[in-house]
Each structure stands twice: as C-alpha cells, then as structure tokens.
Design a protein around this motif. Structure first.
Motif, PDB file in Angstrom:
ATOM      1  N   ARG A  26      -7.957  -4.579  -1.303  1.00 48.09           N
ATOM      2  CA  ARG A  26      -8.544  -3.252  -1.482  1.00 48.09           C
ATOM      3  C   ARG A  26     -10.070  -3.344  -1.487  1.00 48.09           C
ATOM      4  O   ARG A  26     -10.755  -2.459  -0.981  1.00 48.09           O
ATOM      5  N   TYR A  27     -10.586  -4.418  -2.038  1.00 47.89           N
ATOM      6  CA  TYR A  27     -12.036  -4.642  -2.042  1.00 47.89           C
ATOM      7  C   TYR A  27     -12.537  -4.885  -0.616  1.00 47.89           C
ATOM      8  O   TYR A  27     -13.474  -4.240  -0.156  1.00 47.89           O
ATOM      9  N   LYS A  64      -6.728   3.548   3.233  1.00 44.40           N
ATOM     10  CA  LYS A  64      -7.115   2.226   2.753  1.00 44.40           C
ATOM     11  C   LYS A  64      -6.200   1.157   3.354  1.00 44.40           C
ATOM     12  O   LYS A  64      -6.655   0.062   3.706  1.00 44.40           O
ATOM     13  N   ARG A  65      -4.927   1.476   3.496  1.00 41.20           N
ATOM     14  CA  ARG A  65      -3.992   0.537   4.107  1.00 41.20           C
ATOM     15  C   ARG A  65      -4.403   0.222   5.544  1.00 41.20           C
ATOM     16  O   ARG A  65      -4.435  -0.942   5.961  1.00 41.20           O
ATOM     17  N   ILE A  83      -2.946  -6.213  -4.814  1.00 39.94           N
ATOM     18  CA  ILE A  83      -3.734  -5.802  -3.649  1.00 39.94           C
ATOM     19  C   ILE A  83      -5.208  -5.598  -3.980  1.00 39.94           C
ATOM     20  O   ILE A  83      -5.968  -5.103  -3.148  1.00 39.94           O
ATOM     21  N   ARG A  84      -5.621  -5.995  -5.198  1.00 41.30           N
ATOM     22  CA  ARG A  84      -7.015  -5.768  -5.597  1.00 41.30           C
ATOM     23  C   ARG A  84      -7.994  -6.426  -4.628  1.00 41.30           C
ATOM     24  O   ARG A  84      -8.997  -5.842  -4.229  1.00 41.30           O
ATOM     25  N   GLN A  90     -12.240   1.395  -9.379  1.00 34.04           N
ATOM     26  CA  GLN A  90     -10.979   1.042 -10.017  1.00 34.04           C
ATOM     27  C   GLN A  90     -10.801   1.769 -11.346  1.00 34.04           C
ATOM     28  O   GLN A  90      -9.692   2.187 -11.694  1.00 34.04           O
ATOM     29  N   HIS A 102      -9.510   5.348 -10.607  1.00 31.72           N
ATOM     30  CA  HIS A 102      -8.079   5.376 -10.297  1.00 31.72           C
ATOM     31  C   HIS A 102      -7.243   5.102 -11.551  1.00 31.72           C
ATOM     32  O   HIS A 102      -6.212   5.751 -11.771  1.00 31.72           O
ATOM     33  N   ASN A 128     -13.179  -2.179   2.371  1.00 33.78           N
ATOM     34  CA  ASN A 128     -14.394  -1.383   2.501  1.00 33.78           C
ATOM     35  C   ASN A 128     -15.319  -1.903   3.594  1.00 33.78           C
ATOM     36  O   ASN A 128     -16.230  -1.200   4.026  1.00 33.78           O
ATOM     37  N   PHE A 186       0.820  -1.208   0.000  1.00 38.15           N
ATOM     38  CA  PHE A 186       0.000   0.000   0.000  1.00 38.15           C
ATOM     39  C   PHE A 186       0.855   1.261   0.000  1.00 38.15           C
ATOM     40  O   PHE A 186       0.467   2.280  -0.589  1.00 38.15           O
ATOM     41  N   LEU A 212      -4.741   6.323   0.017  1.00 42.00           N
ATOM     42  CA  LEU A 212      -4.166   4.971   0.044  1.00 42.00           C
ATOM     43  C   LEU A 212      -3.689   4.600   1.438  1.00 42.00           C
ATOM     44  O   LEU A 212      -3.783   3.430   1.839  1.00 42.00           O
ATOM     45  N   ALA A 242      -7.411  -1.977   5.517  1.00 40.27           N
ATOM     46  CA  ALA A 242      -7.090  -3.334   5.078  1.00 40.27           C
ATOM     47  C   ALA A 242      -6.444  -4.134   6.202  1.00 40.27           C
ATOM     48  O   ALA A 242      -6.765  -5.306   6.412  1.00 40.27           O
TER      49      ALA A 242
END
Length: 245
Positions: A181-182, A226-227, A177-178, A151, A154, A185, A101, A223, A230
């Motif tokens: 990343r999903y 998001k990290r 990391i897809r 996606q 981005h 959420n 990330f 990001l 995750a």
C-alpha cells in the motif's frame, strides 16, 4: 524514501535499571515501530533476507529484541520466519494482491457504512485534522509522514464503525498489505499519489455528511484504485527501488 532508521545508526537507549516493565515495553515498541517502517518503506527488497546483524548495528540493540520484533512483523504478514535461517520479506504475487485488496475493499466499504451510523462530531473533527495534516505532508512530498497519517485516517473510520470483529479482521489484513500500500503511491511516476489525495477529499466530504452508501462506494473504489496501482508497481521496472542495506 524517508526512513525512521538513520543511515549512521542511532542506538535506542536501554531502559533504566530500575525502570521496570513500562520502560521495557516502551523500548520494545520503539524497536518495533522503527523496524516496521523500515520494512514497509521498501528498504529491503521483496523476498530478500532480513540483514539481522546490520539492523542490530543500526538500531544499537542485540539480536534478542530484534528477533522479538521480527516475530511481531511475521504475525502481521510483513515477513516470513525461516527455520534456523533468519527471516525474509514476504513477497506477494499478483494474485495475492488482487485477493487481499478485494477483501480490504470490502472491509473498508463496510466500515464506512457503519461509521456513518455511529461516528460522533468529535471523531469527524479528529479525522478532518488528520486529513489536513496529511495534505501538508503531501505538499512537502513527505511520503513517510503522509503514509503514517493516511493509515490513521483509515483506522479512525474503522474504529468509528463500532464493530470489534470488523476491527480485528481489518488489522489482520492491513498488516499484510501495508508495504504494498505504501509503494503503490509511486506507481505511474507518482501520479497515483495525487489521485489518492483527491480521493481522500471525497472520503472526508461523504463522512462529514454521513452519507453511508456514498462513502461505502467511495472507499471500495479507493481500494480498487490502490489495488491497480499496487499491481502496476509490482510489474513495472524498479529503476528507483530502494537498495538493500
């Protein structure tokens, strides 16, 4: 979670006998798309073996096209191929996530800065349209549609940077990391989803103004957030985790 593979299985129609390479490529692309979505959306647990026989039945295909698709997913970093033992979903450690990330944050930050220098009005309009489409998915709690459109936004910013080296590096790391990343959420009982939507409002605003430094900072922090989500999702009890098929 919504999946592109129905529970009852809908066979993918084979190409016509005289269809040629175009139909065959289309068939391969559909298999790959549906299989990628199935893995990304967490239908197979981290580290679990890929159930090839069941997926073949669900997709209505033989093992040969399935394994070709699995090779692509392995190159994207979503799964690992096991010598003579099939494949399994790649499992990332907390350290893996932190490093991946951070690299993605740096790439997207650079992409935002470069995009503000080169993006056209038409490209901004296209990203605006995607943003409103994504917001519609958010309002309807359609995580699948939201993520796919997210996606594309981005990727649109990366494409607008006009840097092929950056684009190639981004695609390489994005695949790895897809899946995480999903799932990020869903951290903190979906609070992260709402936070991400608000962050995208600021991304769009900075892009419209072509505020390079501001957009660069926003994307980096986006990001980073998001990290954190995750990693939180990785370590929290998975009460609502998808069941392996």
């Amino acid at each position: 979670m919504k999946s592109t593979i129905p529970d009852t299985g809908v066979p993918i129609a084979p190409p016509a006998a005289n269809g040629g390479d175009r139909q065959e490529a289309s068939l391969h692309g559909e298999i790959l798309l549906r299989l990628r979505d199935y893995v990304v959306e967490g239908n197979i647990p981290d580290g679990a073996r890929v159930p090839e026989r069941q997926l073949c039945a669900m997709l209505g295909i033989s093992r040969t096209p399935l394994r070709e698709a699995l090779k692509v997913l392995a190159s994207e970093g979503l799964i690992e191929l096991l010598p003579n033992r099939g494949a399994r979903v790649r499992q990332l450690s907390q350290r893996d996530l932190e490093e991946l990330f951070d690299v993605m944050a740096g790439l997207e930050s650079l992409a935002g800065r470069l995009a503000c220098e080169a993006i056209t009005d038409e490209e901004i309009t296209a990203i605006e349209q995607l943003h409103y489409e994504m917001y519609g998915h958010y309002l309807h709690r359609d995580m699948h549609g939201y993520f796919q459109t997210n996606q594309r936004i981005h990727e649109g910013i990366v494409a607008a940077a006009r840097n092929e080296t950056l684009k190639s590096a981004y695609a390489n790391f994005a695949g790895r990391i897809r899946r995480v990343r999903y799932s990020a959420n869903f951290a903190r009982k979906r609070q992260r989803w709402a936070e991400a939507m608000r962050e995208h409002e600021t991304i769009l605003d900075a892009l419209r103004r072509r505020a390079a430094s501001e957009l660069s900072d926003i994307l980096f922090q986006h990001l980073r957030n998001k990290r954190a989500a995750a990693i939180e999702h990785l370590t929290e009890p998975q009460e609502d985790a998808p069941v392996s098929p």
